[in-house]
Structures are given as C-alpha cells and as structure tokens.
Design an enzyme around this catalytic site. Structure first.
Site, PDB file in Angstrom:
ATOM      1  N   LYS A  25       0.859  -1.206   0.000  1.00  0.00           N
ATOM      2  CA  LYS A  25       0.000   0.000   0.000  1.00  0.00           C
ATOM      3  C   LYS A  25       0.883   1.240   0.000  1.00  0.00           C
ATOM      4  CE  LYS A  25      -1.735   1.472   4.031  1.00  0.00           C
ATOM      5  NZ  LYS A  25      -1.389   2.854   4.365  1.00  0.00           N
ATOM      6  N   ASN A  26       1.910   1.250   0.845  1.00  0.00           N
ATOM      7  CA  ASN A  26       2.714   2.462   1.032  1.00  0.00           C
ATOM      8  C   ASN A  26       3.753   2.697  -0.050  1.00  0.00           C
ATOM      9  OD1 ASN A  26       1.121   2.928   3.203  1.00  0.00           O
ATOM     10  ND2 ASN A  26       2.649   2.394   4.747  1.00  0.00           N
ATOM     11  N   CYS A 121      -5.113   8.500   9.666  1.00  0.00           N
ATOM     12  CA  CYS A 121      -5.396   7.877  10.972  1.00  0.00           C
ATOM     13  C   CYS A 121      -5.029   8.852  12.100  1.00  0.00           C
ATOM     14  CB  CYS A 121      -4.535   6.635  11.142  1.00  0.00           C
ATOM     15  SG  CYS A 121      -5.276   5.216  10.375  1.00  0.00           S
ATOM     16  N   ARG A 126       1.007  14.426  13.003  1.00  0.00           N
ATOM     17  CA  ARG A 126       1.318  14.240  11.580  1.00  0.00           C
ATOM     18  C   ARG A 126       1.434  15.575  10.840  1.00  0.00           C
ATOM     19  NH1 ARG A 126      -1.423   8.885   9.400  1.00  0.00           N
ATOM     20  NH2 ARG A 126       0.622   8.708   8.430  1.00  0.00           N
ATOM     21  N   ASP A 312       4.733   0.586  12.005  1.00  0.00           N
ATOM     22  CA  ASP A 312       3.495   0.002  11.479  1.00  0.00           C
ATOM     23  C   ASP A 312       3.286  -1.435  11.941  1.00  0.00           C
ATOM     24  OD1 ASP A 312       3.541   1.684   8.236  1.00  0.00           O
ATOM     25  OD2 ASP A 312       3.089   2.367  10.265  1.00  0.00           O
ATOM     26  N   ARG A 409      -8.500  -0.677   4.994  1.00  0.00           N
ATOM     27  CA  ARG A 409      -7.690   0.312   4.261  1.00  0.00           C
ATOM     28  C   ARG A 409      -6.322  -0.287   3.911  1.00  0.00           C
ATOM     29  NH1 ARG A 409      -7.245   5.975   7.221  1.00  0.00           N
ATOM     30  NH2 ARG A 409      -5.732   6.168   5.522  1.00  0.00           N
TER      31      ARG A 409
HETATM   32  C1  EPZ Z   1       4.290   6.908   6.281  1.00  0.00           C
HETATM   33  O1  EPZ Z   1       3.512   7.945   6.881  1.00  0.00           O
HETATM   34  C2  EPZ Z   1       3.373   5.713   6.194  1.00  0.00           C
HETATM   35  N1  EPZ Z   1       2.224   6.029   5.351  1.00  0.00           N
HETATM   36  C3  EPZ Z   1       2.895   5.325   7.596  1.00  0.00           C
HETATM   37  O2  EPZ Z   1       2.109   4.134   7.468  1.00  0.00           O
HETATM   38  C4  EPZ Z   1       4.117   5.014   8.456  1.00  0.00           C
HETATM   39  O3  EPZ Z   1       3.691   4.730   9.776  1.00  0.00           O
HETATM   40  C5  EPZ Z   1       5.060   6.215   8.462  1.00  0.00           C
HETATM   41  O4  EPZ Z   1       5.418   6.565   7.104  1.00  0.00           O
HETATM   42  C6  EPZ Z   1       6.345   5.936   9.235  1.00  0.00           C
HETATM   43  O5  EPZ Z   1       7.001   4.825   8.700  1.00  0.00           O
HETATM   44  C7  EPZ Z   1       2.368   5.980   4.005  1.00  0.00           C
HETATM   45  O6  EPZ Z   1       3.434   5.706   3.491  1.00  0.00           O
HETATM   46  C8  EPZ Z   1       1.149   6.282   3.196  1.00  0.00           C
HETATM   47  P1  EPZ Z   1       6.356  10.275   8.415  1.00  0.00           P
HETATM   48  P2  EPZ Z   1       4.085   9.452   6.942  1.00  0.00           P
HETATM   49  O7  EPZ Z   1       6.273  11.513   7.611  1.00  0.00           O
HETATM   50  O8  EPZ Z   1       4.785   9.766   5.682  1.00  0.00           O
HETATM   51  C9  EPZ Z   1       7.251  13.585  11.833  1.00  0.00           C
HETATM   52  C10 EPZ Z   1       0.256   2.757   7.768  1.00  0.00           C
HETATM   53  O9  EPZ Z   1      -0.120   2.208   8.815  1.00  0.00           O
HETATM   54  N2  EPZ Z   1       6.989  14.529  10.740  1.00  0.00           N
HETATM   55  O10 EPZ Z   1       7.596   9.441   8.365  1.00  0.00           O
HETATM   56  O11 EPZ Z   1       3.005  10.352   7.387  1.00  0.00           O
HETATM   57  C11 EPZ Z   1       6.013  13.432  12.644  1.00  0.00           C
HETATM   58  O12 EPZ Z   1       6.370  13.502  14.004  1.00  0.00           O
HETATM   59  C12 EPZ Z   1       0.717   4.197   7.814  1.00  0.00           C
HETATM   60  O13 EPZ Z   1       0.335   2.186   6.649  1.00  0.00           O
HETATM   61  C13 EPZ Z   1       7.202  15.883  10.994  1.00  0.00           C
HETATM   62  O14 EPZ Z   1       7.561  16.277  12.107  1.00  0.00           O
HETATM   63  O15 EPZ Z   1       5.146   9.309   8.111  1.00  0.00           O
HETATM   64  C14 EPZ Z   1       5.511  12.026  12.341  1.00  0.00           C
HETATM   65  O16 EPZ Z   1       4.864  11.562  13.472  1.00  0.00           O
HETATM   66  C15 EPZ Z   1       0.470   4.842   9.161  1.00  0.00           C
HETATM   67  N3  EPZ Z   1       7.015  16.761   9.987  1.00  0.00           N
HETATM   68  C16 EPZ Z   1       6.810  11.290  12.000  1.00  0.00           C
HETATM   69  O17 EPZ Z   1       7.629  12.298  11.364  1.00  0.00           O
HETATM   70  C17 EPZ Z   1       6.637  16.363   8.728  1.00  0.00           C
HETATM   71  O18 EPZ Z   1       6.526  17.234   7.834  1.00  0.00           O
HETATM   72  C18 EPZ Z   1       6.685  10.165  10.994  1.00  0.00           C
HETATM   73  O19 EPZ Z   1       5.995  10.683   9.906  1.00  0.00           O
HETATM   74  C19 EPZ Z   1       6.403  14.984   8.496  1.00  0.00           C
HETATM   75  C20 EPZ Z   1       6.594  14.080   9.514  1.00  0.00           C
END
Ligand code: EPZ
Length: 431
Positions: A25-26, A121, A126, A312, A409
């Site tokens: 998915k990701n 979610c 986020r 995840d 999802r």
């Molecule tokens: C991706 O989300 C995945 N989703 C998530 O999977 C996964 O948990 C996550 O990466 C971490 O591995 C998809 O790929 C569609 P992040 P994403 O940006 O991109 C901080 C699932 O269950 N952050 O790495 O939103 C913030 O604290 C989903 O399949 C900032 O501070 O994850 C966040 O909590 C859930 N500023 C942390 O990074 C930003 O601009 C991780 O977020 C962006 C992020």
C-alpha cells in the site's frame, strides 16, 4: 466511525498453510501520485485493491488523469495528458494522508496546486512542515490558509540542499517527486530509507529521472529530465506480511507467506526469532512455525525509522506479546498517539499498562492474564485494528471487531486469507 460490517472471530485455532502478500500500500500511493509527472501511459502492476488506492486514483482522475484498472490482475493504467484541476478539496484529500503526495507532483508538473491539508489515521499530529520546508527551499511560494496549502512556482523549481529534521517518509517522497522537475540537483539529507522510498525512486528512474542514494539517508536527484511513461511492478507489502507473521506467532501453527521480499521483513523476523519463534527465509517467502501461547518469550521492542523496527508493526507485536510467558516493553518513538488500541486489547483480557511512549505488556505468567477472552471490540485505526484481529485469534470464545473499515484500508481480504489458514473468522453485516 459508524461501522458497516464487523468481523466475528472464534479464537483458539492454530493457523496452517500458505498465503500470498499483496503489493505494498505504502509504495502504491506515492507511485500513483508520481504517475502524473508524465503525459504518457504508466502501467502499474501488483497494485493492492484497497480503499486507499481507490481514493488516490480518485484524486488523480480529479486532476485530469485517465485511469483504468484490471482488479483481477492488480493492474492500473494511468495517463495524464493534461492537468484540468489544480485544486484538491478536503472531500478528496481528507480521506487519507498520502493525498498530500500530489503536492510535490503538481508542483513539478503544473507549477501550482491548492490542496486541502491531509487527513489520515489519528495516530499523531502528523505535521507537514518538513514537506513545506523542502518545497520552499526549492523556490516554491508556500501559503497555508483556511485548511488549505497553496504552492506556487511559476518560474519552476531550483535544486536545493534539504536537511530533514526527522527522516520523514512522506516528506522524503514528496521532495523527491518535486525535485525531478527542478533546475539543478536536489540533495535530501537525513532522508527516510524505507523500502517504499527505494521503490518510488526506482519508478521515477524508470520514467527517466536521475536519482542516487535512495535507501540511504542521503538522496540526490538531478532534475529537469523529460519524464516518460513506463511499466512498473511495485514491491510486496512488508507490513501486511509481517502482520500475518505475528498472527501465526500468536495463534501457533505453521504458515508460509509467499510473494514477499524477506530482506524488507528482517526487523520483524529477527524480533520474532528473539521471542522463540522459528522463521525460515526463502527467496520470496517466509515461513513461521510457532507453538503459540506458552512457547513465546517476552522481548523488548523500540520502533525506529527503517532499518529499525517498523512503527506500522508495533500494535501487531503488542497483540502477539500478550501471549508471551513474561513482561515485554514496547516503545513507540515515531508517533505520539499510537497506543489507542491498548484499551481494546485490555477489554479482551490483556494486561497492558502505558507509561508515556512505552507499553508494558504483561504475559501469560501473570495470574490475571490467564487467557484472552472474546468480547466486542472496536478498531481505532488501521494497524490497531489488525492487532485486535491477532488477539481475537488467540482468545477463547467469540470476538466481534467493529470499525473494520479501518482494517480494510490496508488489508485486502484479511478474512479470506485468515480463513484459508484455518481461522474461524467471518465478515458480517451490521448486527
Ligand atoms: C508513512 O507515513 C506511512 N504512510 C505510515 O504508514 C508510516 O507509519 C510512516 O510513514 C512511518 O514509517 C504511508 O506511506 C502512506 P512520516 P508518513 O512523515 O509519511 C514527523 C500505515 O499504517 N513529521 O515518516 O506520514 C512526525 O512527528 C501508515 O500504513 C514531521 O515532524 O510518516 C511524524 O509523526 C500509518 N514533519 C513522524 O515524522 C513532517 O513534515 C513520521 O511521519 C512529516 C513528519
């Protein structure tokens, strides 16, 4: 969330047999967004049939893409001969966080986009500050107003050096996509290294981009190449596969998951082995053999960016460790609100206490945690919902899981796949 249907699970049965993992998915979501970078045809294979994929396709169609799919063969054809809409409203963007990945693609191909802040979610704040930092450093004008982000780069983007304060997966993907159109070279420092980042980079290179370093914390993108159509198969879903590995570990049995990349599953494999589970790695499969409850050792887990243990898989491992013969500690370092499922696990009889970002998971040695016992529980999010299914498979009696739309999802046909392994699980209309 009003649930349309529920899962009814009668636990206590081991899982045995073979299943196949779907495409990731990701990986599918960023690659669908990136497909609009060319006006030629992109044929995407191994695309999972999931609601999130449907919602990303709906946004691509809104923008102007001509999309068609062959569900039986997990194929999607995307052709974006011209952009007809530069604004993406909340009704489209609010359905999933990955919608924001169209921001980088639209900046690259259109020089302008007005997009609603993403939904997703409720596992944490986020924020998107790192995405916007990257776009701004590449010369885009960024305006956040009234729940929308407007990005403009009428004279195009310029290559830049961008340091990510956190190795954000989404920010790395968004910046990489936008940078393919920038004048000059863009370097992403402290980039995320997840396999889905590598898959996106491979797809972009197949389209004509010049990207090096994907999979490391230092990615370089040389911009301004003409992007052309391509045919591309996405990687297997390591989180779906890991979820079934944890289910087999908890319920006991002998399960082989085919069509996986075992390298991507290494953190999960190594932690399950630490917990006393036999895991065999083949070229494109993993096999899990477990004695289930009573043969599982307690372990400690700390989620970290790849190649650390994946956030995840955190919830699923908590469900698995309720069956361990001692106390385990699970620390969540990525998201600030990813333990919402714990209350529901405790309603099944688990004994999990929260101490800030650490869950203390009591095992079967604690007298109060004799057996999990089936009851009605509600999925709180995608992976938390999968954890409830895993716990229900180990519980005595019947468990009804509601809000299963969350689960669906990220898991296509989870009831069919688990039933094929011997689980007593049915999907049931409103009851
Ligand atoms: C991706 O989300 C995945 N989703 C998530 O999977 C996964 O948990 C996550 O990466 C971490 O591995 C998809 O790929 C569609 P992040 P994403 O940006 O991109 C901080 C699932 O269950 N952050 O790495 O939103 C913030 O604290 C989903 O399949 C900032 O501070 O994850 C966040 O909590 C859930 N500023 C942390 O990074 C930003 O601009 C991780 O977020 C962006 C992020």
């Amino acid at each position: 969330m009003i649930t349309m249907h529920i899962y009814k699970i009668n636990g206590g049965k081991p899982l045995n047999g073979f299943i196949e993992a779907d495409g990731a998915k990701n990986a599918a979501l960023p690659i669908i967004a990136a497909s609009i970078l060319t006006d030629e045809v992109c044929l995407l294979g191994n695309i999972p049939q999931l609601k999130d994929v449907e919602n990303m396709i709906a946004i691509a169609k809104h923008i102007g893409s001509n999309c068609s799919g062959d569900n039986a063969n997990c194929l999607i054809r995307i052709e974006t001969s011209k952009i007809v809409n530069s604004e993406i409203n909340y009704n489209l963007a609010g359905k999933l966080r990955a919608s924001f990945l169209f921001a980088g693609a639209m900046l690259a191909v259109n020089g302008y986009v007005k997009i609603a802040m993403p939904g997703g979610c409720d596992i944490g704040l986020r924020p998107i500050d790192l995405h916007l930092k990257g776009f701004s450093l590449m010369g885009a004008a960024v305006v956040k107003d009234g729940g929308f982000v407007t990005l403009e780069a009428p004279d195009g983007l310029c290559g830049a050096e961008i340091y990510l304060d956190f190795p954000s997966v989404g920010a790395t993907e968004n910046i990489m996509i936008a940078a393919t159109a920038a004048n000059g070279t863009t370097t992403i420092k402290n980039a995320a290294a997840e396999p889905e980042i590598v898959d996106l980079a491979n797809f972009l290179c197949e389209m004509g981009a010049e990207i090096t370093g994907a999979g490391s914390d230092n990615i370089e993108i040389k911009g301004r190449n003409k992007m052309h159509g391509t045919i591309y198969n996405i990687v297997p879903d390591r989180i779906e596969a890991g979820t079934y590995m944890a289910a087999a570990g908890a319920a006991g049995g002998d399960v082989t998951i085919k069509k996986v990349n075992p390298v991507h599953l290494e953190p999960v494999t190594l932690k399950l082995r630490e917990a006393g589970i036999y895991v065999e790695e083949g070229i494109d499969y993993v096999r899990v053999v477990s004695g289930g409850r009573g043969s599982i050792l307690p372990i400690d887990i700390r989620t970290l960016p790849y190649p650390g243990f994946p956030t995840d898989m955190q919830a699923q491992m908590a469900a698995f460790l309720t069956q361990a013969s001692g106390t385990s500690l699970i620390t969540e370092t990525i998201f600030e609100n990813r333990f919402q499922y714990v209350g529901e696990l405790n309603r099944l009889g688990a004994v999990i206490k929260l101490n800030e970002r650490t869950a203390v998971v009591s095992g079967t040695d604690k007298k109060e945690n004799v057996f999990l016992t089936g009851t009605a529980v509600e999925a709180t999010d995608l992976r938390g919902g999968a954890a409830l299914v895993i716990a229900a498979l180990s519980a005595k009696g019947e468990t009804c899981v509601s809000n299963v739309e969350f689960i669906e999802r990220g898991y296509r046909d989870i009831t069919g796949k688990l039933s094929s392994l011997g689980a007593d699980i049915i999907s049931y209309g409103n009851c």
